[in-house]
Design an enzyme around this catalytic site. Structure first.
Site, PDB file in Angstrom:
ATOM      1  CD  GLU A 215      -2.994   0.548  -0.210  1.00 50.47           C
ATOM      2  OE1 GLU A 215      -3.358  -0.602  -0.461  1.00 50.47           O
ATOM      3  OE2 GLU A 215      -3.222   1.504  -0.968  1.00 50.47           O
TER       4      GLU A 215
HETATM    5  C1  LIG Z   1       2.316  -9.800   0.445  1.00 45.92           C
HETATM    6  C2  LIG Z   1       2.078  -8.707  -0.551  1.00 45.92           C
HETATM    7  C3  LIG Z   1       0.786  -8.344  -0.867  1.00 45.92           C
HETATM    8  C4  LIG Z   1       0.559  -7.364  -1.831  1.00 45.92           C
HETATM    9  N1  LIG Z   1      -0.731  -7.073  -2.215  1.00 45.92           N
HETATM   10  C5  LIG Z   1      -0.939  -6.309  -3.317  1.00 45.92           C
HETATM   11  C6  LIG Z   1      -2.226  -6.181  -3.904  1.00 45.92           C
HETATM   12  O1  LIG Z   1      -3.220  -6.717  -3.380  1.00 45.92           O
HETATM   13  N2  LIG Z   1      -2.361  -5.481  -5.045  1.00 45.92           N
HETATM   14  C7  LIG Z   1      -1.300  -4.882  -5.646  1.00 45.92           C
HETATM   15  O2  LIG Z   1      -1.485  -4.275  -6.693  1.00 45.92           O
HETATM   16  N3  LIG Z   1      -0.059  -4.952  -5.110  1.00 45.92           N
HETATM   17  C8  LIG Z   1       0.146  -5.659  -3.971  1.00 45.92           C
HETATM   18  N4  LIG Z   1       1.412  -5.775  -3.437  1.00 45.92           N
HETATM   19  C9  LIG Z   1       2.511  -5.044  -4.053  1.00 45.92           C
HETATM   20  C10 LIG Z   1       3.039  -3.928  -3.157  1.00 45.92           C
HETATM   21  O3  LIG Z   1       2.125  -2.868  -3.113  1.00 45.92           O
HETATM   22  C11 LIG Z   1       4.408  -3.524  -3.704  1.00 45.92           C
HETATM   23  O4  LIG Z   1       5.291  -4.593  -3.395  1.00 45.92           O
HETATM   24  C12 LIG Z   1       4.908  -2.219  -3.119  1.00 45.92           C
HETATM   25  O5  LIG Z   1       4.137  -1.146  -3.598  1.00 45.92           O
HETATM   26  C13 LIG Z   1       6.372  -1.953  -3.458  1.00 45.92           C
HETATM   27  O6  LIG Z   1       6.651  -2.152  -4.811  1.00 45.92           O
HETATM   28  P1  LIG Z   1       7.892  -3.082  -5.226  1.00 45.92           P
HETATM   29  O7  LIG Z   1       7.729  -4.360  -4.493  1.00 45.92           O
HETATM   30  O8  LIG Z   1       7.979  -3.131  -6.694  1.00 45.92           O
HETATM   31  O9  LIG Z   1       9.153  -2.367  -4.622  1.00 45.92           O
HETATM   32  P2  LIG Z   1      10.021  -1.233  -5.349  1.00 45.92           P
HETATM   33  O10 LIG Z   1       9.109  -0.196  -5.899  1.00 45.92           O
HETATM   34  O11 LIG Z   1      10.976  -1.886  -6.263  1.00 45.92           O
HETATM   35  O12 LIG Z   1      10.796  -0.596  -4.118  1.00 45.92           O
HETATM   36  C14 LIG Z   1      12.010  -1.137  -3.598  1.00 45.92           C
HETATM   37  C15 LIG Z   1      12.591  -0.134  -2.589  1.00 45.92           C
HETATM   38  O13 LIG Z   1      12.852   1.109  -3.231  1.00 45.92           O
HETATM   39  C16 LIG Z   1      12.172   2.165  -2.585  1.00 45.92           C
HETATM   40  N5  LIG Z   1      11.696   3.137  -3.564  1.00 45.92           N
HETATM   41  C17 LIG Z   1      11.152   2.886  -4.784  1.00 45.92           C
HETATM   42  N6  LIG Z   1      10.823   4.041  -5.390  1.00 45.92           N
HETATM   43  C18 LIG Z   1      11.147   5.033  -4.537  1.00 45.92           C
HETATM   44  C19 LIG Z   1      11.042   6.469  -4.569  1.00 45.92           C
HETATM   45  N7  LIG Z   1      10.502   7.113  -5.593  1.00 45.92           N
HETATM   46  N8  LIG Z   1      11.470   7.158  -3.494  1.00 45.92           N
HETATM   47  C20 LIG Z   1      12.004   6.531  -2.421  1.00 45.92           C
HETATM   48  N9  LIG Z   1      12.132   5.192  -2.339  1.00 45.92           N
HETATM   49  C21 LIG Z   1      11.701   4.460  -3.366  1.00 45.92           C
HETATM   50  C22 LIG Z   1      11.016   1.498  -1.835  1.00 45.92           C
HETATM   51  O14 LIG Z   1      10.581   2.283  -0.718  1.00 45.92           O
HETATM   52  C23 LIG Z   1      11.617   0.167  -1.441  1.00 45.92           C
HETATM   53  O15 LIG Z   1      12.340   0.314  -0.257  1.00 45.92           O
HETATM   54  C24 LIG Z   1       1.657  -6.709  -2.441  1.00 45.92           C
HETATM   55  C25 LIG Z   1       2.954  -7.066  -2.086  1.00 45.92           C
HETATM   56  C26 LIG Z   1       3.175  -8.061  -1.174  1.00 45.92           C
HETATM   57  C27 LIG Z   1       4.598  -8.462  -0.869  1.00 45.92           C
END
Ligand SMILES: Cc1cc2nc3c(=O)[nH]c(=O)nc-3n(C[C@H](O)[C@H](O)[C@H](O)COP(=O)(O)OP(=O)(O)OC[C@H]3O[C@@H](n4cnc5c(N)ncnc54)[C@H](O)[C@@H]3O)c2cc1C
Length: 569
Positions: free
Chosen positions: A435
């Protein structure tokens, strides 16, 4: 370890800290009063304790399972879901026109905190359905609302929020799922989504997916994203279910925690979908419900912290080691070691602080819609917007910290799965990630939220805390802790000025300090919440109203927080 629903603390926080009476006074909820709120929380507490909590451990051990293109919920979850839906919990704050009970979101948040505490993996299913309900209430057509809202609100169907793709997480502008017009007003969705919570399961006959996708000729980036609705089975104009739609789960992830929440990889292979809201406004539409969704995750953080704390407290009262620091008794309960008591007291204080922040945010959201004047509504909206990233990030960090302390209180047994303390820690770890990661919340706080009116919302927060401090400082029972709150507010004011000075020409410096600023805001806002609670407790003690031991506990929590948290602000 059995779970005890913290109904009394929640009601206290809702009424004495967050200001439920302000909502009642608006008259927007004619049936709402303190008694009704108490009765709703009692019922929610019973469901959490009797139905959801007993399934938590077996959900962790067995998990949701994927086989042959379908997901089966963990054992017992289907029956629990039925009981949950029958209780009408999806509709607590939904529009009455579609079968909801039309109560405030603040009450819903309080009830859901207990559901998450009892069984976080279960709580996610209705939590995401609520997000779908919000999306339709805000952007659905009359037809969509008539067809889908009653089923989602009754819990006959569930909802899933479908945003993330392998290359597209925090940066949704890169998403690729395609929506091709079918020529009859509907669209065919093609693409793969990952991490979709409760994207498939066997608890209901149908699942409604709210999917972000782009048309073939849409502008690049976030301006070309639209929101679509597609459901597992076609829904006829009479509401009856037809054939299977062209999307399916292709697996569930193996995760650190929340094993009973199926996290699905989903394939859309021409799934028939309809547009929700306007074309290319999908992200903006998602944002209209983002505040509620982020706040809901903050509530999860508080819930899992409460569960871990209760678990640790029970162990500390049972486990015997060493000599009591107070009585000298040999083989004393570990509760009688000041360091163990510190861990428990800091945990309890942080839980109540985070609970206050979350519920105050929900009350602000209600007043942003229903306060008497436009000025007041605008002021409450600024408070809601400022607090949402703090409620989400700070409270979920509290969830991780308190569940880690819970493991620590257990000593070596905390690291052994058998006690269950480790499950809370593993479950809690996801909430700072989904989220919008907590890093993204900090960017939102120091970016969008501080940009409005030259930091107006932050200045108003500082002014409101100072106004309360001026009154509280006159009460000797509060004064020592309030002096530390004053130091915290001074630090917050200085940090706000530092960020505002650098916003224009040193944006990287601002971003580097964003998480620290969010943590400081949470620490200070949390202290303010405990101070309000302590003030109400002091009033109760003066008037001889209420249980003195319990009220004194509220004063003690403020002092613990001042000494252990505010002293570092
Ligand atoms: C168990 C689980 C349930 C989930 N449920 C859903 C769901 O129901 N629906 C759905 O659509 N998604 C869902 N997600 C996805 C979740 O919302 C994303 O994993 C999350 O938004 C982070 O995206 P990412 O994993 O690609 O991490 P990334 O975006 O790759 O981030 C990696 C790191 O980089 C940092 N970062 C990235 N961009 C920036 C920035 N601009 N500024 C500062 N820091 C940054 C982040 O804070 C993080 O520490 C779920 C994930 C999990 C693990």
């Amino acid at each position: 370890m059995s779970f005890r629903a913290p109904v009394r603390d929640l009601l206290f926080s809702l009424t004495e800290v967050a200001g439920l009476d302000r909502l009642i006074e608006t008259g927007a909820w004619p049936d709402l009063d303190r008694d009704l709120a108490g009765a709703v929380l009692e019922h929610a507490g019973d469901l959490a304790t009797d139905v959801l909590a007993p399934l938590n451990r077996q959900g962790d051990l067995n998990g949701a399972k994927y086989a042959n293109g379908a997901v089966t919920a963990a054992p017992g979850f289907r029956d629990a879901y039925e009981a949950f839906a029958e209780g009408g919990w999806h509709g607590l704050a939904a529009e009455t026109q579609y079968g909801g009970q039309g109560l405030p979101k603040a009450l819903e948040l309080a009830a859901f905190e207990m559901f998450h505490a009892a069984n976080m993996a279960f709580g996610l299913c209705p939590m995401l359905t609520l997000a779908g309900i919000e999306a339709l209430q805000a952007h659905g057509t009359e037809r969509q609302n008539a067809l889908y809202l009653p089923k989602l609100i009754s819990g006959e169907w569930t909802g899933a929020m479908v945003l993330t793709e392998p290359q597209s997480g925090s940066d949704l502008g890169t998403l690729r799922t395609r929506a091709e017009p079918n020529g009859d007003g509907t669209y065919a969705l093609h693409g793969q989504k990952i991490f979709i919570t409760w994207g498939d399961h066997d608890c209901t006959d149908n699942i409604v997916h709210f999917v972000l996708a782009r048309l073939p000729d849409a502008p690049a980036g976030v301006k070309g994203i639209s929101l679509f609705l597609t459901s597992k089975f076609d829904v006829g104009d009479d509401g009856k279910l037809g054939g299977r739609n062209a999307f399916r789960p292709v697996g569930v992830e193996h995760k650190l925690g929340i094993h009973a929440s199926p996290t699905c990889v989903m394939a859309y292979e021409g799934a028939r979908a309809e547009l929700v809201g306007e074309l290319n406004q999908g992200l903006a539409h998602m944002f209209t419900m983002m505040n509620a969704a982020r706040l809901a995750v903050g509530g999860e953080g508080v819930g899992i912290a409460e569960r871990a704390y209760q678990h640790a407290l029970a162990y500390a009262l049972e486990r015997r080691q060493g000599r009591s620091a107070w009585t000298g008794e040999a083989s004393a309960r570990i509760f009688d070691h000041p360091d163990v008591r510190r861990m428990l007291a800091v945990s309890k204080a942080k839980i109540e602080a985070a609970r206050g922040v979350c519920l105050s945010t929900a009350v602000a959201a209600g007043l942003a819609e229903h306060a008497a004047t436009e000025d007041e509504r605008a002021r409450w909206k600024r408070r809601e917007d400022l607090f949402v990233p703090v409620a989400k990030a700070w409270s979920t960090d509290v969830g991780v910290e308190v569940s880690s302390l819970g493991v620590q209180v257990h000593g070596g047994m905390g690291f052994i799965e058998e006690t269950g303390a480790a499950q809370h820690y593993r479950d809690a770890r996801i909430a700072p990630i989904y989220e919008g990661t907590n890093g993204i919340q900090a960017v939102d706080l120091t970016g969008r939220k501080l940009s409005v009116g030259g930091g107006q919302a932050a200045h108003e927060l500082v002014a409101d805390i100072r106004a309360d401090i001026a009154v509280m400082a006159g009460d000797p029972r509060l004064a020592p802790a309030v002096a530390k709150l004053t130091a915290g507010v001074d630090a917050l004011e200085a940090a706000t000025a530092w960020l505002l000075e650098r916003k224009a020409d040193r944006p990287a410096d601002v971003l580097a300090g964003a998480s620290a600023y969010l943590a400081l805001t949470g620490d200070v806002a949390g202290g303010w919440m405990l101070a309000k609670g302590a003030q109400a407790a002091a009033r109760g003690l003066t008037e001889g109203a209420g249980d003195p031991a319990w009220l004194n506990g509220k004063l003690n929590l403020l002092q613990v927080y001042a000494d252990n948290v505010l002293a570092q602000a």
